[in-house]
Design an enzyme around this catalytic site. Structure first.
Site, mmCIF file in Angstrom:
data_model
loop_
_atom_site.group_PDB
_atom_site.id
_atom_site.type_symbol
_atom_site.label_atom_id
_atom_site.label_comp_id
_atom_site.label_asym_id
_atom_site.label_seq_id
_atom_site.Cartn_x
_atom_site.Cartn_y
_atom_site.Cartn_z
ATOM 1 N N GLU A 288 0.824 -1.216 0.000
ATOM 2 C CA GLU A 288 0.000 0.000 0.000
ATOM 3 C C GLU A 288 0.853 1.259 0.000
ATOM 4 O OE1 GLU A 288 -2.965 0.204 3.100
ATOM 5 O OE2 GLU A 288 -4.447 -0.794 1.844
ATOM 6 N N HIS A 309 9.100 -26.682 -1.824
ATOM 7 C CA HIS A 309 8.528 -27.830 -2.525
ATOM 8 C C HIS A 309 7.360 -27.412 -3.403
ATOM 9 C CE1 HIS A 309 10.985 -30.672 -0.142
ATOM 10 N NE2 HIS A 309 11.003 -29.610 0.667
ATOM 11 N N LYS A 423 -14.116 -0.486 -3.818
ATOM 12 C CA LYS A 423 -15.211 -0.144 -2.895
ATOM 13 C C LYS A 423 -16.341 0.549 -3.657
ATOM 14 C CE LYS A 423 -12.154 0.540 1.074
ATOM 15 N NZ LYS A 423 -11.596 1.511 2.009
HETATM 16 O O1 LIG Z 1 -9.146 0.921 9.955
HETATM 17 P P1 LIG Z 1 -10.041 1.120 8.793
HETATM 18 O O2 LIG Z 1 -10.344 2.570 8.550
HETATM 19 O O3 LIG Z 1 -11.283 0.290 8.912
HETATM 20 O O4 LIG Z 1 -9.276 0.645 7.495
HETATM 21 C C1 LIG Z 1 -8.863 -0.668 7.313
HETATM 22 C C2 LIG Z 1 -8.044 -0.820 6.051
HETATM 23 O O5 LIG Z 1 -8.845 -0.654 4.910
HETATM 24 C C3 LIG Z 1 -8.611 0.383 4.000
HETATM 25 O O6 LIG Z 1 -9.389 0.188 2.878
HETATM 26 C C4 LIG Z 1 -7.153 0.574 3.653
HETATM 27 O O7 LIG Z 1 -6.787 0.050 2.433
HETATM 28 C C5 LIG Z 1 -6.194 0.043 4.692
HETATM 29 O O8 LIG Z 1 -5.043 0.835 4.691
HETATM 30 C C6 LIG Z 1 -6.799 0.039 6.059
HETATM 31 O O9 LIG Z 1 -5.856 -0.443 6.984
#
Ligand SMILES: O=P(O)(O)OC[C@H]1O[C@H](O)[C@H](O)[C@@H](O)[C@@H]1O
Length: 446
Positions: A288, A309, A423
């Site tokens: 990331e 293996h 998302k």
């Molecule tokens: O802690 P949160 O805000 O729920 O995020 C949880 C995770 O999801 C996100 O989409 C990011 O890609 C991550 O960097 C993050 O650690």
């Protein structure tokens, strides 16, 4: 003071020392930018001095909360995804008994994880076992709005309230989130849960040394003070040691020198399966942080000798665009000798009386030499022992090297804009209110 060590000699037939050392001045500049908050993504460099900033009171508060949970529950479910669970899982799995799932050490609650996937079977089976157990929940989300943990929390909160009633459930739920923003903060205030704060200037993947990692690690019975002490020791060492002897800067420089030579994949290898999830944590940290603007080394991982293996064939003879970083533990925590066998059908009596680790170490050395001969540059990180202190060193080592390496690559290592793409498609496909336009567009593509 003993520290984890880095050696890059087995990369020197692929890159010269000069090519590595040419990053010397630049890396020093990047360390200063990280310390002073003057580089890209400077709103998120709170992790740089975190180990030395954590107070005894904060650690005591976390330990006291862990203790009160331990008195009530057999299982703690950590709900979180990405940086909100990988650090805790990395440390807990590295320190746990290998067969912890059998709950051999029932002095401490078994820590399980949820909200790191959207698998219906996973959640069904988890609830199926939890319904007959005394459990608690540690729900972690920095943004407080992430879908996967939110779904898991809905389900497990309901189950817990059904099992023990709303009042007792309140005592068994801990929320770790932003100080003021997000749905989880609002809910925690509304319900009166005990909360811990994820500092504003620490991003998820750099949050293992905040309550995000420390509470679940303490609940599992691990010594968080030693972990922080180790991280602090590496903080002091990595921020003050000259480039030539600085493991973190040399790691950042060597991987960038190899990247410049077309080695676009780094495989993190271990010879102790307890480190499997350290590699998962590392993959998020580097993937990331560096994978953006069409740049970055792809972080991959293997568990040796198991994967010799399977993936061993590719590493030895596949495309020559990879390099390998081996984490080696100098001294195992236990001793097992290979027994003598009177029939010696497997012809292994020459090993009788020797330690298993002696064989493992020769497998490691033999593999390293073979891979170098096969065209795979090797780096090696040696941990004196697998314990809280050296894990703390290792975590901080990777974090600071990641910040420097991201700056060498000239990206902002502290954002992750690309994660949003899936998302918004998912919400468009699920017809989330507010996504009408996106829904229309995406449906035309199907
Ligand atoms: O802690 P949160 O805000 O729920 O995020 C949880 C995770 O999801 C996100 O989409 C990011 O890609 C991550 O960097 C993050 O650690």
């Amino acid at each position: 003071m003993e520290h984890i060590k880095l050696s890059f000699e087995k990369s020197l037939s692929f890159v010269s020392k000069e090519e590595i050392f040419k990053f010397k001045e630049e890396s020093k500049k990047h360390v200063t930018a990280l310390r002073e908050g003057t580089g890209k993504g400077n709103d998120y460099v709170g992790w740089v001095d975190l180990p030395s900033k954590i107070t005894e009171e904060e650690l005591n508060d976390i330990e006291a909360t862990a203790l009160s949970l331990k008195e009530k529950v057999e299982v703690l479910v950590v709900i979180g995804i990405g940086g909100s669970y990988l650090g805790a899982k990395a440390v807990n799995d590295a320190l746990a008994h290998s067969f912890d799932q059998l709950n051999i050490d029932n002095e401490n609650p078994l820590v399980l994880y949820a909200g790191q996937n959207i698998s219906e079977d996973y959640l069904f089976e988890l609830m199926d076992i939890l319904k007959d157990l005394e459990f608690g929940i540690c729900v972690i989300s920095k943004s407080g709005t992430t879908t996967e943990p939110a779904i898991a929390f809905r389900l497990l909160k309901e189950l817990l309230e059904e099992n023990v009633g709303k009042e007792e459930a309140r005592e068994r739920i801990i929320a770790i989130t932003d100080a003021s923003k997000g749905a989880l903060r609002t809910l925690a205030v509304q319900e009166g849960y005990k909360t811990f704060v994820i500092p504003d200037d620490v991003g998820g993947r750099f949050s293992v040394l905040t309550p995000v990692g420390l509470l679940p690690i303490a609940v599992a019975g691990n010594d968080i003070k030693q972990l922080v002490k180790g991280a602090k020791s590496m903080q002091e060492y990595a921020l003050s040691t000259p480039f030539e002897e600085n493991p973190a800067l040399l790691y950042a420089a060597t991987r960038n020198a190899l990247y410049a030579k077309g080695k676009g994949i780094e495989i993190l290898a271990n010879y102790n399966p307890k480190l499997h999830n350290v590699a998962e944590w590392w993959k998020q940290l580097y993937g990331e942080s560096e994978g953006k603007e069409n740049k970055g080394i792809f972080p991959a991982s293997v568990d040796f000798t198991s994967d010799l293996h399977s993936m061993g064939q590719y590493i030895q003879e596949g495309q020559r665009n990879i390099f390998e970083t081996v984490i080696s533990i100098a001294k195992p925590n236990h001793t097992v000798f290979i027994p003598e066998d009177k029939d010696n059908l497997d012809k292994l009596n020459f090993l009788a009386g020797r330690r298993i680790d002696a064989v493992n170490k020769m497998a490691e050395l033999g593999t390293q030499l073979a891979h170098v001969d096969g065209g795979v540059p090797n780096l090696r990180i040696e941990m004196p022992q697998l314990n809280e202190f050296f894990l703390g060193e290792l975590l901080y080592f990777f974090e600071i090297a990641c910040g420097v390496s991201g700056y060498i690559l000239d990206v902002n290592p502290f954002d992750q804009p690309g994660v949003e793409a899936y998302k918004s498609n998912m919400f468009a496909l699920l017809e989330k209110p507010g996504f009408e336009e996106e829904t229309k567009k995406i449906k035309e593509r199907l």
